[in-house]
Design an enzyme around this catalytic site. Structure first.
Site, PDB file in Angstrom:
ATOM      1  N   THR A   1       0.865  -1.189   0.000  1.00 54.58           N
ATOM      2  CA  THR A   1       0.000   0.000   0.000  1.00 54.58           C
ATOM      3  C   THR A   1       0.898   1.234   0.000  1.00 54.58           C
ATOM      4  OG1 THR A   1      -1.610  -1.247   1.282  1.00 54.58           O
ATOM      5  CG2 THR A   1      -1.859   1.159   1.264  1.00 54.58           C
TER       6      THR A   1
ATOM      7  N   ARG B   1       1.012  -5.303  15.853  1.00 54.73           N
ATOM      8  CA  ARG B   1       1.284  -3.921  15.463  1.00 54.73           C
ATOM      9  C   ARG B   1       0.050  -3.043  15.744  1.00 54.73           C
ATOM     10  NH1 ARG B   1       3.827  -5.064   9.527  1.00 54.73           N
ATOM     11  NH2 ARG B   1       2.357  -6.810   9.592  1.00 54.73           N
TER      12      ARG B   1
ATOM     13  N   CYS C   1      -2.528  -1.750   9.418  1.00 52.87           N
ATOM     14  CA  CYS C   1      -3.074  -1.136   8.205  1.00 52.87           C
ATOM     15  C   CYS C   1      -3.899   0.123   8.456  1.00 52.87           C
ATOM     16  CB  CYS C   1      -3.887  -2.170   7.450  1.00 52.87           C
ATOM     17  SG  CYS C   1      -2.892  -3.624   7.099  1.00 52.87           S
TER      18      CYS C   1
ATOM     19  N   GLU D   1      -5.835  -9.924   7.734  1.00 55.40           N
ATOM     20  CA  GLU D   1      -5.105 -10.924   8.499  1.00 55.40           C
ATOM     21  C   GLU D   1      -6.119 -11.807   9.220  1.00 55.40           C
ATOM     22  OE1 GLU D   1      -1.878  -9.226  10.800  1.00 55.40           O
ATOM     23  OE2 GLU D   1      -1.364  -7.952   9.096  1.00 55.40           O
TER      24      GLU D   1
END
Ligand code: NAD
Ligand code: UGA
Length: 428
Positions: free
Chosen positions: A119, A326, A259, A152
């Site tokens: 991305t 994350r 993301c 995910e």
């Protein structure tokens, strides 16, 4: 076709497995030698349901290497799947993309289709194209923007059954559409074709829209608490309207992961660079930034002596069925509780706490030891293991009775009947 996938992370590994499943030969390369060694000895460095099976099934068409130059030379298709994390100012760190451009420039000797799966902010593929054109003959390559939409936890399924294949090409590029159709032959998804920058912006708009739905329902959850209404009823009520849709309306601690947080902030940053006002993007982030703190404040009000208590935090990963931590909201919960000085015992079926000083936090190996003598149980990630827990047993193990359901995954009525104090997100 022979495909070189650069980057053996969540996207690179899933792409490698799926492209091999489609019948192509794949060399997946990464700069991280440990990862490649693991893969070559049959170990998958990430937890992603179904990935190991698909990699094993297609092992004869798959290889893993750190020799990026050789892999580029041998392949006709190069797929870039390296990370594009955030810089401290919220913009995108393109260091890994620049490094790939260097590798491409020094290795390309015959025609390549260079596909960007990572991305990247609007204008990046045009930049890749013009940087490469100064280093190698433009007739030796075409750059294609092909953003990825997998989630995910369901990455393999999402990639094998996509709802679309988004392709951005240069207007002068007459070769790449046919090549992309051959590459993805076997996948039943319509091709959406636009420009390089159009595809990049579509990807960011998609993630920003999904993040907007989450922040919207979290804002409505705050209103629900003021009016003693259950946000789950509101989400169900509005979600039946096909113009709204029922997905991504689960109120909770907010969105995390590698993301949404970075992509919404990158899009906001890109807009600022172009002097375009984006108040919606700001509002999405503001709500998300304050969501965990809201529920820690509620907990402090409920238990004024919270700092002296043992708290069990269930969930460490940013969502269930992944080991990815994350921007995990669960870690944010742990950090906030640690600031207060609570004794925190955390549990996750797969993920691990990050290394470093989080405060007084212990990661337990099993649920029972984590829950034992806890004053409060805080659900931070909605793993199935937590929603199907034996609550009678939990009652016997805990010293207190407070359940914070940060993901609205539990049955409020049942828990209250059993004598628990239930604090959900916007549940009246
Ligand atoms: P990741 O961090 O899991 O993996 C990236 C890999 O690239 C790492 O293994 C790293 O060592 C490797 N790498 C970095 N620079 C390299 C180089 N120069 N040469 C070779 N290898 C290099 O990242 P990810 O989660 O797979 O995401 C990759 C990209 O895909 C990002 O742009 C992300 O926004 C996008 N994306 C991610 C998801 C997702 O769910 N994770 C979904 C859609 C799109
Ligand atoms: C997201 C998108 O869903 C993918 O389409 C996209 O490809 C990917 O980002 C990306 O660009 O990298 P992912 O981050 O893996 O995928 O996971 P999601 O299922 O979207 O969840 C993101 C976060 O939102 C999680 O923290 C989740 O708990 C939260 N969430 C999701 C909610 O709080 N409520 C919801 O209703 C849905």
């Amino acid at each position: 076709m022979k495909v070189c996938v650069i980057g053996a992370g969540y996207v690179g590994l899933t792409s490698s497995a799926v492209i091999a499943e489609l019948g192509h030969e794949v060399i997946c390369v990464d700069k991280d030698e440990t990862k490649i060694n693991q893969l070559n000895s049959g170990l998958i460095p990430i937890y992603e349901p179904g990935l190991s099976e698909l990699l094993n099934k297609n092992a004869e068409r798959l290889s893993f290497s750190i020799d990026i130059e050789k892999a580029i030379k041998e392949s006709s298709i190069i797929m870039i799947a390296v990370g594009t994390p955030s810089l401290p100012d919220g913009s995108t760190n393109l260091t890994y993309i620049y490094s790939v451009i260097e590798d491409l420039a020094s290795s390309i000797e015959s025609y390549k289709t260079i596909i960007t799966k990572s991305t990247v902010p609007p204008g990046t593929n045009e930049m890749i194209d013009s940087m490469l054109s100064t280093k190698i003959k433009p007739s030796l390559f075409n750059v294609v923007s092909n953003p990825e939409f997998l989630r995910e936890g369901t990455a393999v399924k999402d990639m094998l059954f996509p709802d679309k294949t988004l392709i951005g090409i240069k207007p002068s590029d007459k070769k790449s559409i046919d090549i992309m159709k051959k590459l993805y032959q076997g996948l039943e998804a319509p091709f959406i074709i636009t420009t390089l920058t159009g595809a990049e912006l579509t990807k960011y708009a998609s993630n920003a829209f999904l993040a907007m739905k989450i922040s919207f329902i979290n804002e409505i959850a705050r209103l629900c608490e003021a009016y003693d209404v259950d946000v789950m009823d509101v989400a169900k009520g509005i979600g039946t309207d096909p113009r709204i849709g029922s997905q991504f309306l689960r109120a909770g601690l907010g969105y995390g992961g590698s993301c949404f947080p970075k992509d919404v902030s990158s899009l906001h940053h890109t807009a600022q660079k172009k002097k375009v006002q984006t108040p919606i993007l700001e509002a999405i982030q503001d709500i998300n930034r304050t969501q965990v703190k809201e529920y820690i404040s509620k907990l402090i009000k409920l238990v004024p002596e919270l700092s002296a208590q043992k708290i069990a935090v269930l969930g460490i990963s940013f969502k269930p069925d992944t080991d990815d931590i994350r921007y995990s909201k669960a870690i944010e919960v742990i950090e906030e509780l640690a600031k207060i000085g609570c004794e925190i015992h955390a549990y996750d079926p797969i993920a691990f706490l990050p290394k470093g000083n989080l405060g007084h936090v212990i990661q337990g190996k099993d649920l029972d030891s984590v829950i034992k003598d806890a004053h409060c149980l805080f659900i931070a990630t909605e793993w199935t293991e937590f929603s199907t827990i034996d609550w009678q047993k939990v009652k016997g193990l805990m010293s207190g009775n407070i359940i914070v359901d940060g993901r609205n995954c539990l049955n409020k009525e049942n828990l209250e009947k059993m004598g628990f104090y239930y604090l959900g997100v916007g549940r009246g």
